[in-house]
Design a protein around this motif. Structure first.
Motif, PDB file in Angstrom:
ATOM      1  N   LEU A 191       0.840  -1.201   0.000  1.00 56.71           N
ATOM      2  CA  LEU A 191       0.000   0.000   0.000  1.00 56.71           C
ATOM      3  C   LEU A 191       0.869   1.242   0.000  1.00 56.71           C
ATOM      4  CD1 LEU A 191      -2.639  -1.043   2.699  1.00 56.71           C
ATOM      5  CD2 LEU A 191      -2.887  -1.177   0.211  1.00 56.71           C
ATOM      6  N   LEU A 192       0.316   2.328  -0.522  1.00 52.17           N
ATOM      7  CA  LEU A 192       0.977   3.621  -0.491  1.00 52.17           C
ATOM      8  C   LEU A 192      -0.072   4.663  -0.173  1.00 52.17           C
ATOM      9  CD1 LEU A 192       3.435   5.448  -0.899  1.00 52.17           C
ATOM     10  CD2 LEU A 192       2.848   5.564  -3.336  1.00 52.17           C
ATOM     11  N   PHE A 193       0.113   5.326   1.003  1.00 53.64           N
ATOM     12  CA  PHE A 193      -0.808   6.384   1.422  1.00 53.64           C
ATOM     13  C   PHE A 193      -0.244   7.705   0.973  1.00 53.64           C
ATOM     14  CE2 PHE A 193      -2.282   9.541   4.529  1.00 53.64           C
ATOM     15  CZ  PHE A 193      -3.644   9.383   4.373  1.00 53.64           C
ATOM     16  N   ARG A 194      -1.057   8.486   0.265  1.00 54.94           N
ATOM     17  CA  ARG A 194      -0.592   9.737  -0.302  1.00 54.94           C
ATOM     18  C   ARG A 194      -1.179  10.916   0.468  1.00 54.94           C
ATOM     19  NH1 ARG A 194      -0.579   9.155  -6.907  1.00 54.94           N
ATOM     20  NH2 ARG A 194       1.009   7.524  -7.025  1.00 54.94           N
ATOM     21  N   GLU A 195      -0.314  11.559   1.281  1.00 55.51           N
ATOM     22  CA  GLU A 195      -0.742  12.770   1.921  1.00 55.51           C
ATOM     23  C   GLU A 195      -0.556  13.932   0.939  1.00 55.51           C
ATOM     24  OE1 GLU A 195       1.899  11.029   2.958  1.00 55.51           O
ATOM     25  OE2 GLU A 195       1.534  10.227   4.958  1.00 55.51           O
ATOM     26  N   PRO A 196      -1.245  15.035   1.044  1.00 50.89           N
ATOM     27  CA  PRO A 196      -2.234  15.304   2.097  1.00 50.89           C
ATOM     28  C   PRO A 196      -3.667  15.041   1.656  1.00 50.89           C
ATOM     29  CG  PRO A 196      -1.702  17.339   0.997  1.00 50.89           C
ATOM     30  CD  PRO A 196      -0.952  16.256   0.263  1.00 50.89           C
ATOM     31  N   ASN A 197      -3.883  14.427   0.410  1.00 51.41           N
ATOM     32  CA  ASN A 197      -5.262  14.263  -0.071  1.00 51.41           C
ATOM     33  C   ASN A 197      -5.865  12.928   0.355  1.00 51.41           C
ATOM     34  OD1 ASN A 197      -3.827  12.558  -1.659  1.00 51.41           O
ATOM     35  ND2 ASN A 197      -4.442  13.485  -3.615  1.00 51.41           N
ATOM     36  N   VAL A 198      -5.211  12.223   1.236  1.00 48.26           N
ATOM     37  CA  VAL A 198      -5.671  10.982   1.885  1.00 48.26           C
ATOM     38  C   VAL A 198      -6.110   9.914   0.887  1.00 48.26           C
ATOM     39  CG1 VAL A 198      -6.370  12.195   3.984  1.00 48.26           C
ATOM     40  CG2 VAL A 198      -8.069  11.797   2.212  1.00 48.26           C
ATOM     41  N   SER A 199      -5.533   9.867  -0.327  1.00 49.20           N
ATOM     42  CA  SER A 199      -5.823   8.801  -1.289  1.00 49.20           C
ATOM     43  C   SER A 199      -4.972   7.583  -0.959  1.00 49.20           C
ATOM     44  CB  SER A 199      -5.522   9.280  -2.706  1.00 49.20           C
ATOM     45  OG  SER A 199      -6.351  10.368  -3.053  1.00 49.20           O
ATOM     46  N   LEU A 200      -5.423   6.396  -1.445  1.00 48.27           N
ATOM     47  CA  LEU A 200      -4.740   5.145  -1.148  1.00 48.27           C
ATOM     48  C   LEU A 200      -4.456   4.411  -2.454  1.00 48.27           C
ATOM     49  CD1 LEU A 200      -3.745   3.168   1.087  1.00 48.27           C
ATOM     50  CD2 LEU A 200      -6.003   2.092   0.943  1.00 48.27           C
ATOM     51  N   LEU A 201      -3.169   4.007  -2.647  1.00 47.86           N
ATOM     52  CA  LEU A 201      -2.747   3.272  -3.824  1.00 47.86           C
ATOM     53  C   LEU A 201      -2.471   1.828  -3.434  1.00 47.86           C
ATOM     54  CD1 LEU A 201      -1.821   3.233  -6.838  1.00 47.86           C
ATOM     55  CD2 LEU A 201       0.486   3.763  -5.978  1.00 47.86           C
ATOM     56  N   ILE A 202      -3.099   0.891  -4.158  1.00 49.26           N
ATOM     57  CA  ILE A 202      -2.878  -0.537  -3.921  1.00 49.26           C
ATOM     58  C   ILE A 202      -2.033  -1.065  -5.070  1.00 49.26           C
ATOM     59  CG2 ILE A 202      -3.954  -2.775  -3.502  1.00 49.26           C
ATOM     60  CD1 ILE A 202      -6.499  -1.290  -2.742  1.00 49.26           C
ATOM     61  N   ARG A 203      -0.887  -1.671  -4.758  1.00 52.16           N
ATOM     62  CA  ARG A 203       0.037  -2.150  -5.778  1.00 52.16           C
ATOM     63  C   ARG A 203      -0.210  -3.636  -6.060  1.00 52.16           C
ATOM     64  NH1 ARG A 203       5.465   0.333  -2.895  1.00 52.16           N
ATOM     65  NH2 ARG A 203       5.077   2.549  -3.340  1.00 52.16           N
ATOM     66  N   LYS A 204      -0.057  -4.001  -7.330  1.00 50.85           N
ATOM     67  CA  LYS A 204      -0.118  -5.400  -7.758  1.00 50.85           C
ATOM     68  C   LYS A 204      -1.296  -6.130  -7.112  1.00 50.85           C
ATOM     69  CE  LYS A 204       4.785  -5.854  -8.777  1.00 50.85           C
ATOM     70  NZ  LYS A 204       6.039  -6.628  -8.549  1.00 50.85           N
ATOM     71  N   LEU A 205      -2.454  -5.845  -7.619  1.00 50.80           N
ATOM     72  CA  LEU A 205      -3.675  -6.442  -7.074  1.00 50.80           C
ATOM     73  C   LEU A 205      -3.654  -7.962  -7.177  1.00 50.80           C
ATOM     74  CD1 LEU A 205      -6.337  -4.032  -8.609  1.00 50.80           C
ATOM     75  CD2 LEU A 205      -5.839  -4.302  -6.175  1.00 50.80           C
ATOM     76  N   ASN A 206      -4.239  -8.583  -6.189  1.00 52.17           N
ATOM     77  CA  ASN A 206      -4.494 -10.019  -6.215  1.00 52.17           C
ATOM     78  C   ASN A 206      -5.905 -10.276  -5.721  1.00 52.17           C
ATOM     79  OD1 ASN A 206      -4.381 -10.249  -3.239  1.00 52.17           O
ATOM     80  ND2 ASN A 206      -2.183  -9.889  -3.515  1.00 52.17           N
ATOM     81  N   GLN A 207      -6.299 -11.515  -5.758  1.00 49.96           N
ATOM     82  CA  GLN A 207      -7.677 -11.846  -5.395  1.00 49.96           C
ATOM     83  C   GLN A 207      -8.014 -11.483  -3.948  1.00 49.96           C
ATOM     84  OE1 GLN A 207     -10.080 -12.908  -7.462  1.00 49.96           O
ATOM     85  NE2 GLN A 207      -8.611 -12.714  -9.163  1.00 49.96           N
ATOM     86  N   ASP A 208      -7.000 -11.453  -3.077  1.00 51.88           N
ATOM     87  CA  ASP A 208      -7.259 -11.100  -1.671  1.00 51.88           C
ATOM     88  C   ASP A 208      -7.557  -9.621  -1.492  1.00 51.88           C
ATOM     89  OD1 ASP A 208      -6.840 -13.709  -0.882  1.00 51.88           O
ATOM     90  OD2 ASP A 208      -4.686 -13.419  -0.494  1.00 51.88           O
ATOM     91  N   ASP A 209      -7.275  -8.823  -2.495  1.00 53.13           N
ATOM     92  CA  ASP A 209      -7.518  -7.382  -2.391  1.00 53.13           C
ATOM     93  C   ASP A 209      -8.957  -7.004  -2.705  1.00 53.13           C
ATOM     94  OD1 ASP A 209      -4.876  -6.794  -1.682  1.00 53.13           O
ATOM     95  OD2 ASP A 209      -4.265  -6.824  -3.798  1.00 53.13           O
ATOM     96  N   GLU A 210      -9.750  -7.945  -3.100  1.00 54.64           N
ATOM     97  CA  GLU A 210     -11.162  -7.636  -3.368  1.00 54.64           C
ATOM     98  C   GLU A 210     -11.882  -7.293  -2.069  1.00 54.64           C
ATOM     99  OE1 GLU A 210     -12.683  -9.892  -7.407  1.00 54.64           O
ATOM    100  OE2 GLU A 210     -13.396 -10.550  -5.442  1.00 54.64           O
ATOM    101  N   GLY A 211     -12.929  -6.483  -2.212  1.00 55.42           N
ATOM    102  CA  GLY A 211     -13.753  -6.150  -1.058  1.00 55.42           C
ATOM    103  C   GLY A 211     -14.051  -4.679  -0.993  1.00 55.42           C
ATOM    104  N   ASP A 212     -14.466  -4.225   0.213  1.00 54.62           N
ATOM    105  CA  ASP A 212     -14.828  -2.833   0.449  1.00 54.62           C
ATOM    106  C   ASP A 212     -13.729  -2.151   1.256  1.00 54.62           C
ATOM    107  OD1 ASP A 212     -17.288  -3.101  -0.843  1.00 54.62           O
ATOM    108  OD2 ASP A 212     -18.260  -3.837   0.983  1.00 54.62           O
ATOM    109  N   TYR A 213     -13.360  -0.949   0.806  1.00 61.42           N
ATOM    110  CA  TYR A 213     -12.349  -0.137   1.484  1.00 61.42           C
ATOM    111  C   TYR A 213     -13.061   1.069   2.095  1.00 61.42           C
ATOM    112  CZ  TYR A 213      -8.706  -2.948  -0.658  1.00 61.42           C
ATOM    113  OH  TYR A 213      -7.893  -3.991  -1.011  1.00 61.42           O
ATOM    114  N   HIS A 214     -12.873   1.247   3.420  1.00 62.10           N
ATOM    115  CA  HIS A 214     -13.582   2.295   4.179  1.00 62.10           C
ATOM    116  C   HIS A 214     -12.605   3.382   4.592  1.00 62.10           C
ATOM    117  CE1 HIS A 214     -16.847  -0.650   4.571  1.00 62.10           C
ATOM    118  NE2 HIS A 214     -15.897  -1.530   4.925  1.00 62.10           N
TER     119      HIS A 214
END
Length: 452
Positions: A90-113
């Motif tokens: 993961l990479l958290f980008r301040e200051p706009n509080v966005s989230l980058l997920i690298r190299k997706l896999n099947q475990d990354d599916e779901g809801d992000y809150h």
């Protein structure tokens, strides 16, 4: 009054809701992301407040499809704490509080809150709390589908079923479609699809099922992929049997031909494989086979006035047959009959006109012969032909000369005889007397001689 109060309260509630929406402090452009396995995805968040004037505190958490919830990142404006299990993922980008997920896999599916608390420096009051949820799917692009048919050989209509199966080597959440001759198959009582449309059962097979079939596979991260074409061959028929001929006159099931004419009849039917044909004659209350094949040759001079024929088509695979019966009549067609009836009348008319013409020519030749008229005029003396008409009052001195008198029986009104008179003259014996007299004495005074 009470109704007006309720209306005003409702309007105020709507305005408050609109004001609250328009004054949101964060914005998520997309709440659903379709990610590709092995690729990155950015959960973008836009802040709508000045960061220098606020204090923020928040978390990103992930809820898997199984229901397990994990906190991924905890952050403030100055610090960020990432779960060690996801530090390189993961990479958290301040200051706009966005989230980058690298190299997706099947475990990354779901809801992000996202849970965010906001406190303004120059304001006193409660802390503002914002929550957003983003759904992420992870799919594998679809490979080229493969289609199979069972049975692999041709089938007979109304006696067999066909099962089609479409599969892909790679791909998740694949959606399948079936096409016949490049047209999507619609609903039918004979079509039975599996839950994911990967299997199609046609039961029973009919003539209209014959054609070329394709399978189309797609999912959220790849466009539709076409399978190779597979042909379905269906044995059917015979249907729509017809007997046709390019000769004679047809009225319904009756063919009328001319005596002595050679006629060909063709028997055709819709069938797969092609039919075998048999021609039969039904004359004299008996049926006998004449020939085999799709064409029949008939010589009319060998027929009676009328005869019945039958063409029978038989499909050796479907074991079905069909028949077409017709009557052949030997007689002249109407157009030829009218021509034959008109021929004697035309001959009579031509002969009559010829006789009338000969009679008119003979009559004219008899009554007015041009040669005779011309010869009569030509044989007259030149002085008579050119001499002007005299009234009898001219000077007597001009009368001196030789005169010829012609005596013609009958009274003549004019000095010029008509063609008819001349012809009559020649029909009677020419009788004329010529008297020559010489006037030897010329009176001295013309007036005295006229008085005498």
């Amino acid at each position: 009054m009470e109704a007006r109060g309720r209306t005003a309260l409702y309007v105020c509630s709507v305005l408050f809701t609109l004001t609250d929406v328009s004054s949101e402090y964060i914005h998520v452009p997309s709440s659903i992301h379709h990610g590709i396995e092995g690729k990155s995805v950015l959960l973008s968040v836009e802040t709508r407040f000045p960061l220098d004037d606020v204090e923020i505190q928040g978390t990103w958490s992930h809820t898997r499809p199984s229901g397990i919830r994990i906190t991924l990142v905890t952050f403030t404006k100055e610090t960020t704490i990432t779960d060690m299990m996801y530090r390189n993922h993961l990479l958290f980008r301040e200051p706009n509080v966005s989230l980058l997920i690298r190299k997706l896999n099947q475990d990354d599916e779901g809801d992000y809150h996202l849970n965010l608390n906001i406190a303004f420096h120059n304001k006193t009051g409660p802390v503002i709390k914002e929550e957003r949820t983003v759904h992420v799917t992870v799919d594998v692009p679809v490979s080229t589908p493969v289609i199979e048919k069972s049975p692999s050989y041709a089938v007979v209509e109304d006696k067999a079923n066909v099962t089609w199966t479409c599969s892909v080597e790679r791909g998740t959440r694949v959606v399948f479609q079936w096409l016949q001759d490049n047209v999507t198959l619609g609903l039918s009582d004979r079509y039975h699809f599996s839950q994911d449309n990967a299997t199609l059962l046609i039961s029973p097979v009919r003539k209209e099922d014959k054609g070329t079939y394709h399978c189309l596979a797609s999912n959220a991260v790849s466009q539709g992929q076409h399978s190779r074409a597979v042909e379905l061959n269906v044995y059917y028929g015979p249907y729509n049997l017809e007997v046709n001929s390019g000769q004679g006159l047809r009225t319904g099931e009756v063919f009328t031909i001319n005596p002595g004419e050679l006629v060909f009849f063709d028997c055709q039917a819709d069938s797969n494989p092609p039919n075998s044909y048999v021609w039969m004659s039904k004359s004299r209350n008996a049926t006998q086979v004449i020939t085999e094949g799709p064409r029949l040759e008939v010589r009319s001079y060998r027929l009676a006035q009328a005869e019945e024929y039958l063409c029978r088509a038989f499909n050796n695979v479907t074991q079905k047959q069909n028949e077409a019966q017709f009557t052949l009549v030997v007689a002249s067609t109407r157009a030829e009959k009218q021509t034959q009836d008109a021929s004697p009348l035309a001959a009579i008319t031509v002969c009559s006109l010829f006789v009338i013409g000969c009679m008119l020519l003979f009559f004219l030749r008899r009554t007015c012969h041009p040669k005779r008229v011309l010869m009569s005029i030509y044989n007259r003396p030149l002085s008579e032909q050119k001499r002007p008409h005299r009234s009898g009052h001219e000077d007597a001195t001009e009368d001196f000369g030789i005169y010829e008198f012609v005596s013609i029986p009958g009274k003549m009104e004019s000095a010029q005889a008509s063609c008819r008179s001349l012809a009559r003259l020649e029909s009677v014996q020419d009788i004329h007397t010529t008297i020559y007299d010489v006037i030897r004495h010329v009176p001295e005074t013309p007036s005295h001689s006229l008085l005498k």
